[in-house]
Write an enzyme that holds these catalytic residues in place. Structure first.
Site, short mmCIF file in Angstrom:
data_model
loop_
_atom_site.label_atom_id
_atom_site.label_comp_id
_atom_site.label_asym_id
_atom_site.label_seq_id
_atom_site.Cartn_x
_atom_site.Cartn_y
_atom_site.Cartn_z
N ASP A 136 -50.62 0.30 -17.37
CA ASP A 136 -50.50 -1.03 -17.58
C ASP A 136 -51.16 -1.63 -18.75
OD1 ASP A 136 -48.85 -2.15 -15.61
OD2 ASP A 136 -50.35 -2.09 -13.89
N GLN A 187 -50.65 -2.86 -8.51
CA GLN A 187 -49.76 -4.00 -8.71
C GLN A 187 -50.50 -5.37 -8.39
OE1 GLN A 187 -46.81 -3.94 -9.78
NE2 GLN A 187 -46.46 -6.25 -9.62
N LYS A 193 -40.26 -0.40 -9.82
CA LYS A 193 -40.84 0.65 -10.90
C LYS A 193 -40.58 2.00 -10.15
CE LYS A 193 -44.13 -2.91 -12.02
NZ LYS A 193 -45.38 -3.33 -12.12
N1 GUN Z 1 -48.14 -8.37 -11.71
C1 GUN Z 1 -47.21 -8.98 -12.44
N2 GUN Z 1 -46.81 -8.28 -13.55
C2 GUN Z 1 -47.60 -7.04 -13.39
C3 GUN Z 1 -47.67 -5.92 -14.16
O1 GUN Z 1 -47.11 -5.55 -15.30
N3 GUN Z 1 -48.56 -4.87 -13.74
C4 GUN Z 1 -49.36 -5.23 -12.48
N4 GUN Z 1 -49.80 -3.82 -12.15
N5 GUN Z 1 -48.94 -5.95 -11.66
C5 GUN Z 1 -48.39 -7.10 -12.18
#
Ligand code: GUN
Length: 295
Positions: free
Chosen positions: A121, A98, A54
């Site tokens: 998100d 996350q 990311k």
């Molecule tokens: N853990 C697995 N997928 C995601 C996501 O799309 N965003 C976040 N913040 N955590 C995750």
């Protein structure tokens, strides 16, 4: 039957170039660089990899990115304090925490402590609710990326029977809602299956589009699908391998080798849904920087 790969890697490159162009325009017009902050708690291997992808992608499109790391034993209270500080920081447009988080921290409380305006998100109940009733909202990155991939390959959803396996808040649930919306990327008949579904195979055999987001390695086999189906594989499982340099390889929720020959289109793992999820997060961050959802 010959199948076509839905190439998320290539599609995401095109979208990143489009985003980079928009960022240059913003800067040229005297605007500020979009800024995404990511919070990572602990050192879960998969989370480390996702967050690294990311932040790297942010840099590729010209965003500013900040990574804030905490040890596994941070308290819920301390984490919320940090989030509240970021909520107030005008330099930061979007914030992600996350997941998963350590057991002693409530993911629901953490998600609710991010202001909806910065929740790129799309996990906050305000964004989920707005998405559900069709109001402008940040949409969860994986389902958003899947819809974008279908659109870019001109795969229509209208009138199709879409079968989603898995009911997570992050993927399965929003996916099922988006596919049934009355709009261009929706208009399909949706069946949402999960671990308690009794006649799963009977249902998956009816799917025109099958979305596997169940979190079980190679769960979908060739006897579960009809000829010509479109298969979207959301699963990511690390499997030990002596054939790769790293010592492991990735597998999905779909048994690719036997399923692919029956498909019209299928996403590979890796290089399918994963890169599309990341560009959706970038698109949401751009929307946040331009204040296009909440004004
Ligand atoms: N853990 C697995 N997928 C995601 C996501 O799309 N965003 C976040 N913040 N955590 C995750």
């Amino acid at each position: 039957m010959s199948y076509q790969l839905l190439d998320g890697k290539e599609t995401s490159k095109q979208i990143k170039a489009e985003i980079a162009e928009k960022v240059s325009q913003i800067i040229k017009n005297g605007g500020k660089q979009p800024h995404l902050a990511a919070i990572l708690v602990g050192n879960n291997g998969a989370s480390e990899t996702y967050v690294a992808h990311k932040t790297k992608s942010c840099v590729q499109v010209g965003f500013k990115s900040s990574l804030i790391r905490f040890d596994n034993d941070i308290s819920e209270c301390e984490l919320i304090e940090k989030i509240e500080e970021i909520n107030k920081n005008d330099d930061i447009n979007g914030l992600i925490v996350q997941l998963p988080l350590p057991e002693h921290i409530s993911e629901d409380k953490i998600i609710e402590s991010i202001i909806p305006e910065k929740d790129v998100d799309g996990f906050h109940p305000t964004n989920v609710g707005r998405m559900t009733v069709g109001l402008p909202a940040y949409i969860s990155a994986t389902p958003k990326g899947i819809l974008e991939l279908l659109k870019r390959y001109n795969i229509k959803t209208s009138g199709k029977h879409c079968v989603v396996i898995g009911r997570s808040n992050i993927v399965g649930k929003p996916m099922s809602i988006l596919l049934s919306q009355k709009n261009e990327t929706g208009n399909s008949t949706v069946t949402l299956c999960h671990s308690r579904t009794k006649n799963l195979k009977e249902i998956t055999l009816q799917a025109d589009i099958l979305i596997a987001a169940i979190g079980k390695q190679e769960f979908v086999t060739s006897d579960m699908i009809k000829d010509g189906v479109v298969v979207i594989d959301v699963g990511i499982h690390r499997v030990k391998s002596d054939k790769t340099k790293s010592g492991w390889k990735l597998k999905g929720d779909v048994k690719f080798d036997e399923v692919a020959p029956k498909c019209s289109y299928i996403t590979p793992v890796p290089g399918g849904v994963g890169p599309m999820t990341i560009v959706s997060l970038l698109q949401n961050t751009l929307l946040a920087a331009k204040k296009e959802i909440y004004g």
